[in-house]
Design a protein around this motif. Structure first.
Motif, PDB file in Angstrom:
ATOM      1  N   ILE A 184       0.597   0.232   4.272  1.00  0.00           N
ATOM      2  CA  ILE A 184       0.498   1.617   3.805  1.00  0.00           C
ATOM      3  C   ILE A 184       0.682   2.585   4.969  1.00  0.00           C
ATOM      4  CG2 ILE A 184      -1.132   3.286   2.868  1.00  0.00           C
ATOM      5  CD1 ILE A 184      -2.007   1.026   0.962  1.00  0.00           C
ATOM      6  N   ILE A 192      -2.300   0.758  -3.512  1.00  0.00           N
ATOM      7  CA  ILE A 192      -1.407   1.892  -3.768  1.00  0.00           C
ATOM      8  C   ILE A 192      -1.871   2.664  -5.007  1.00  0.00           C
ATOM      9  CG2 ILE A 192       0.957   2.588  -4.284  1.00  0.00           C
ATOM     10  CD1 ILE A 192       1.894   0.220  -2.604  1.00  0.00           C
ATOM     11  N   ALA A 200       7.371  -0.114  -1.544  1.00  0.00           N
ATOM     12  CA  ALA A 200       6.257  -1.047  -1.330  1.00  0.00           C
ATOM     13  C   ALA A 200       5.574  -1.356  -2.662  1.00  0.00           C
ATOM     14  CB  ALA A 200       5.266  -0.468  -0.337  1.00  0.00           C
ATOM     15  N   LEU A 201       5.403  -0.321  -3.501  1.00  0.00           N
ATOM     16  CA  LEU A 201       4.768  -0.535  -4.810  1.00  0.00           C
ATOM     17  C   LEU A 201       5.639  -1.426  -5.690  1.00  0.00           C
ATOM     18  CD1 LEU A 201       2.567   0.047  -6.880  1.00  0.00           C
ATOM     19  CD2 LEU A 201       3.728   2.166  -7.463  1.00  0.00           C
ATOM     20  N   ILE A 225       6.475   4.530   0.200  1.00  0.00           N
ATOM     21  CA  ILE A 225       5.495   3.733  -0.505  1.00  0.00           C
ATOM     22  C   ILE A 225       6.011   3.307  -1.874  1.00  0.00           C
ATOM     23  CG2 ILE A 225       4.166   5.470  -1.737  1.00  0.00           C
ATOM     24  CD1 ILE A 225       1.702   4.148  -0.252  1.00  0.00           C
ATOM     25  N   THR A 227       6.655   8.981   3.074  1.00  0.00           N
ATOM     26  CA  THR A 227       6.653   9.491   1.710  1.00  0.00           C
ATOM     27  C   THR A 227       6.078  10.897   1.663  1.00  0.00           C
ATOM     28  OG1 THR A 227       6.476   7.291   0.783  1.00  0.00           O
ATOM     29  CG2 THR A 227       5.719   9.095  -0.585  1.00  0.00           C
ATOM     30  N   THR A 252       4.300   3.178   5.659  1.00  0.00           N
ATOM     31  CA  THR A 252       5.177   3.762   4.638  1.00  0.00           C
ATOM     32  C   THR A 252       4.715   5.137   4.149  1.00  0.00           C
ATOM     33  OG1 THR A 252       3.972   2.488   2.985  1.00  0.00           O
ATOM     34  CG2 THR A 252       6.066   1.588   3.711  1.00  0.00           C
ATOM     35  N   LEU A 253       3.386   5.310   4.012  1.00  0.00           N
ATOM     36  CA  LEU A 253       2.877   6.542   3.391  1.00  0.00           C
ATOM     37  C   LEU A 253       3.285   7.811   4.141  1.00  0.00           C
ATOM     38  CD1 LEU A 253       1.307   7.626   1.010  1.00  0.00           C
ATOM     39  CD2 LEU A 253      -0.782   7.434   2.325  1.00  0.00           C
ATOM     40  N   GLY A 255       5.435   8.007  -4.241  1.00  0.00           N
ATOM     41  CA  GLY A 255       6.734   7.752  -3.655  1.00  0.00           C
ATOM     42  C   GLY A 255       7.859   8.030  -4.631  1.00  0.00           C
TER      43      GLY A 255
END
Lengths: 551, 323
Positions: free
Chosen positions: B95, B294, B278-279, B275, B102, B98-99, B262
């Motif tokens: 996270i 997430i 990733a989700l 994200i 985003t 990536t977060l 995201g």
């Protein structure tokens, strides 16, 4: 007059140009292998990278890169089954094939300067015993002990002779004992990997992993390329654009029209070829009536137009297969008699007559009834994100419908499909199968009860639950011997069983395309010099150590 | 009093959300081990199935309720677990990488889209009847109706590949050093993805604002202001647009809350880290720890955004807190 004059001037000018051209091009020595330059590789789109270089981590997220850093004892060619001695220089079996003695290469160093010795091999293997979660090849189901005899010799004892053990053992990545001894290898992310490989980590970011040349690599002078970039990618589409504009030089992605999207941008430098590995099979649950009847499976096989599956679902990369599990790249293991017996035919008329002979009759709606008088319906399962399998499944469904078999298709998630197949809760489904350096690695797991399980329990390979004591006997014969002649005979008999009993039905030779550019880089395997499998996947160091920059 | 009531309501909602968050993924058929096996396409060794079960700890004999208790206690300690997809990387690490991207890209695009969309909406209502004011709503409604994926691919192909004006992948260049260079590279890489989000989402804000403003402009107090001879600009800015903006504020807060979910398609087309992808990976790989984390972030962000709107509304419109 003026015309004449300009002509007179033109001659020396042209010859000067000619000499200049000779000087710069023709007389300059061609640039051979030398240290320098770089390459960008995207084996397949995985999304952003994780900071994980642990070579024992499950899954395939980082496995393209880990193999450039850590090395195995032997390198195996995924396509042909050829192998090269790597960290192990040679090996020998003794004590009626129960003791394996490995002789390690001398002078191999980890990138931290330490020597690679038998202690590291023993440590790596012992670690797998201590942590079964990293023993993905189940080595300790055979092994009883591993011992060092001096710095360069390792003795491994196994509980019963097994000819496939060498393959699974020598594919294991070797790690330095000094850095791993206090680590839990299951949960260790290994962000600063130290291996013996041709490359070492230069920098990590989720968008780009950069490797630099290992200057002390044991293959003197190699590798040639100074830097290797692994940019992350999320879709095949952006990889194709990157290949086309020259920012990516090597890839192994699937794309239906590489000729147009890649090769045609510059046919002199943009090339594709294919890696072959195993089959796509139509698995049939042998615990279900009437699929357990041989004539039914024979009819289903004859009703399938493999050419159409190849062209429509796989853009022609994968090619129609035989029925006996012998891969096109491994045809040297076959015999003329077997070639004949194992050829797949497409003959729906024949399929219908086989079913009629077996007592299947047309019902009132024109569809077949089983000899027990029930409608003959087959459920096919497939995974929504494997679009090629979805397409093959729907084609097979209509081909079966054409000979009178009712079909239903269940499209589900990848993990659910995988679980249903492994647990035996399916009737029919298209899936890959095991493969290895020769057809035994395909045929034995697919038919041996050792690789099966009770219905409801996950089976690793024999998911159709075929049971034939003759297969076990043959497997024991194979394992007890190291003779190629014995292996050939076992493979021939197993392939015969596969082709005549059809426990599962061969569909296609699984081939996947590779893309590479020779604009700035030379040394690629070519059709005239196919020295190794050209896949960018899974640590392609045999090819990577041969590549060099053109200038 | 109003504050306490709302806060306790949000706490209850939060508990319900994290509970669903735990149980829903576990109702999905399939398992993480199956997903990893399937992704490897048979290229794993014969012991892989067993080894994976051990590594992921999926065959531990715990009831769902026991697992729920462990989940809650881990959550209370801020332990989000280890991702199955990126094993053995901790979920918090996935996270963290990536977060921020985003928040930066989607947050920025949402704000730009809101501001520009509303300004254009005001213009379209205020100057209605003029050719440009009539064309704008139609043009942006058409843009908003086009599939985002397609628009993004066209932009990528034309402005990234054919002309080479913008990079086609990533959020920052390779080996860029120095704070100014990095900033420049990040903005350069964000331009194309942000642009596609803005032009496809702006239409909604614009049409909403225009329609609200048109009805507000015919209210008595606006006519009164006009009769008093106030300057037209002042009427629109201080009286009409302010009132017309109220409903849009709610929508804006909601969409800010959803920013943390995201933008999967943007991330796929432009290979932009975020994200959303990733989700997507978490869901397709049955990666419960990552999925739950997430969802937790999304739920928390949406609830906080809603709570702030509640607070803001009780300020803007005192009738709300009197109930």
């Amino acid at each position: 007059m003026s015309k004449n004059r300009s002509w007179m001037w033109a001659v020396p000018a042209a010859s000067a140009l000619f000499l200049a051209a000779m000087g710069s091009g023709a007389f300059a020595a061609p640039v051979g292998p030398h240290v320098g330059g770089s390459i960008s590789i995207v084996a397949s789109p995985h999304g952003p990278w994780a900071d994980v270089f642990n070579p024992f981590a499950p899954g395939e997220t980082q496995d393209d890169i880990v193999g450039d850093i850590y090395e195995p004892l032997v390198e195996w060619n995924g396509s042909t089954g050829a192998h090269k001695a790597w960290l192990a220089q040679s090996w020998a079996w003794s004590n009626s094939n129960k003791v394996l003695t490995l002789h390690l290469r001398h002078g191999v160093k980890f990138t931290n300067g330490q020597l690679f010795t038998s202690a590291d091999v023993v440590f790596t293997l012992d670690m797998m015993k201590k942590y079964p979660a990293i023993d993905t090849s189940a080595l300790w189901s055979y092994m009883t002990s591993v011992k060092a005899e001096g710095p360069y010799t390792v003795k491994i004892t196994i509980n019963k002779p097994d000819a496939t053990f060498l393959y699974y053992l020598t594919g294991t990545y070797m790690v330095p004992a000094s850095l791993w001894k206090n680590k839990n290898p299951v949960l260790w992310t290994d962000p600063n990997p130290v291996g013996t490989g041709p490359y070492q980590l230069k920098s990590f970011s989720p968008q780009n992993i950069i490797l630099k040349r290992n200057p002390h690599y044991w293959q003197k002078g190699k590798p040639y390329l100074q830097t290797v970039y692994y940019p992350s990618a999320t879709s095949n589409g952006s990889v194709i654009l990157g290949l086309a504009d020259g920012s990516i030089q090597w890839s192994s992605i699937y794309s239906p029209d590489l000729r147009n999207s890649f090769v045609s941008k510059d046919p002199s430098t943009n090339h594709t070829d294919v890696s072959s590995g195993g089959y796509d099979w139509l698995y049939v649950n042998l615990h279900q009536y009437p699929l357990n009847l041989l004539p039914v499976r024979r009819a289903i096989s004859d009703a399938i137009n493999r050419k159409a599956l190849s062209v429509i679902s796989e853009s022609g990369y994968s090619t129609p297969s035989r029925l006996d599990g012998i891969d096109a790249a491994q045809s040297s293991w076959s015999t003329p008699a077997l070639n004949k017996k194992a050829a797949a035919v497409y003959n729906p008329k024949l399929a219908e007559s086989i079913l009629a002979k077996a007592g299947f009759k047309r019902g009132p709606n024109g569809m077949l009834l089983t000899p027990k008088g029930k409608p003959f319906t087959v459920n096919l399962v497939t995974a929504s994100s494997f679009t090629d399998f979805v397409s093959m499944t729907s084609q097979i469904s209509s081909m079966l419908h054409a000979i009178g078999i009712n079909t239903n298709i269940t499209v589900t998630s990848v993990s659910n499909y995988s679980n249903k197949m492994e647990d035996g809760s399916f009737s029919m489904g298209v899936m890959w199968g095991a493969s290895g350096p020769n057809p035994f690695y395909t045929l034995n797991p697919l038919m041996n009860t050792e690789y099966s399980a009770a219905l409801g329990q996950p089976a690793p390979d024999n998911i159709e639950r075929y049971s034939n004591p003759r297969v076990q006997q043959l497997a024991n014969e194979y394992d007890a011997s190291t003779s190629v002649a014995v292996h050939k005979s076992v493979i021939d008999q197993m392939a015969n069983i596969m082709a005549t009993q059809l426990p599962i039905i061969g569909l296609l030779n699984r081939n996947s395309p590779n893309e590479y550019s020779s604009a700035t880089i030379a040394g690629w395997p070519t059709a005239s010099n196919p020295y190794w499998d050209n896949s960018a996947d899974v640590g392609p160091i045999v090819v990577l150590t041969q590549l060099y920059a053109k200038k | 009093m109003f504050l306490v009531k709302r806060a306790s309501f949000y706490l209850l909602t939060f508990w319900a959300a994290i509970t669903l968050n735990f149980f829903l993924p576990h109702l999905m058929p399939g398992s993480a081990v199956g997903a990893v096996m399937a992704r490897a396409h048979g290229e794993m060794g014969p012991g892989a199935l067993h080894a994976l079960e051990l590594a992921f700890g999926v065959n531990v004999h715990q009831t769902l309720l026991q697992q729920y208790g462990i989940y809650l206690s881990h959550l209370a300690h801020g332990n989000l677990g280890i991702s199955f997809t990126y094993f053995p990387e901790p979920v918090s690490q996935v996270i963290a990488s990536t977060l921020p991207w985003t928040l930066f890209l989607i947050g920025l695009a949402t704000i730009i889209s809101f501001v520009v969309g509303n300004l254009l909406g005001i213009y379209a209502a205020w100057r209605r009847g003029r050719p440009l004011a009539s064309v704008l709503p139609i043009a942006f409604t058409v843009m908003a109706a086009m599939p985002y994926f397609w628009v993004a691919l066209i932009f990528l192909y034309v402005f990234g590949f054919l002309t080479g004006w913008f990079p086609i992948t990533h959020s920052i260049g390779t080996e860029v050093t120095g704070i100014f260079h990095r900033f420049g590279s990040i903005m350069y890489h964000a331009t194309l993805p942000a642009l596609t989000i803005v032009i496809t989402s702006m239409g909604g804000w614009m049409v909403g604002m225009r329609n609200n403003l048109v009805s507000v402009l015919s209210e008595d107090y606006v006519i009164l202001a006009e009769m008093k001879g106030l300057p037209e600009r002042e009427i629109v800015a201080n009286y009409a647009a302010r009132n017309a903006l109220l409903p849009a504020i709610t929508g804006f807060a909601m969409s800010l809350g959803f920013v943390v979910g995201g933008a999967l398609l943007t991330e796929i087309v432009f290979s932009y880290p975020g994200i959303g992808y990733a989700l997507y990976q978490a869901v397709t790989n049955q990666d419960y720890p990552l999925m739950q984390a997430i969802f937790l972030i999304i739920v928390t962000a949406v609830l906080i955004a809603n709570f702030l709107v509640d607070l803001l509304y009780s300020r803007l419109d005192p009738r709300v807190s009197n109930d």
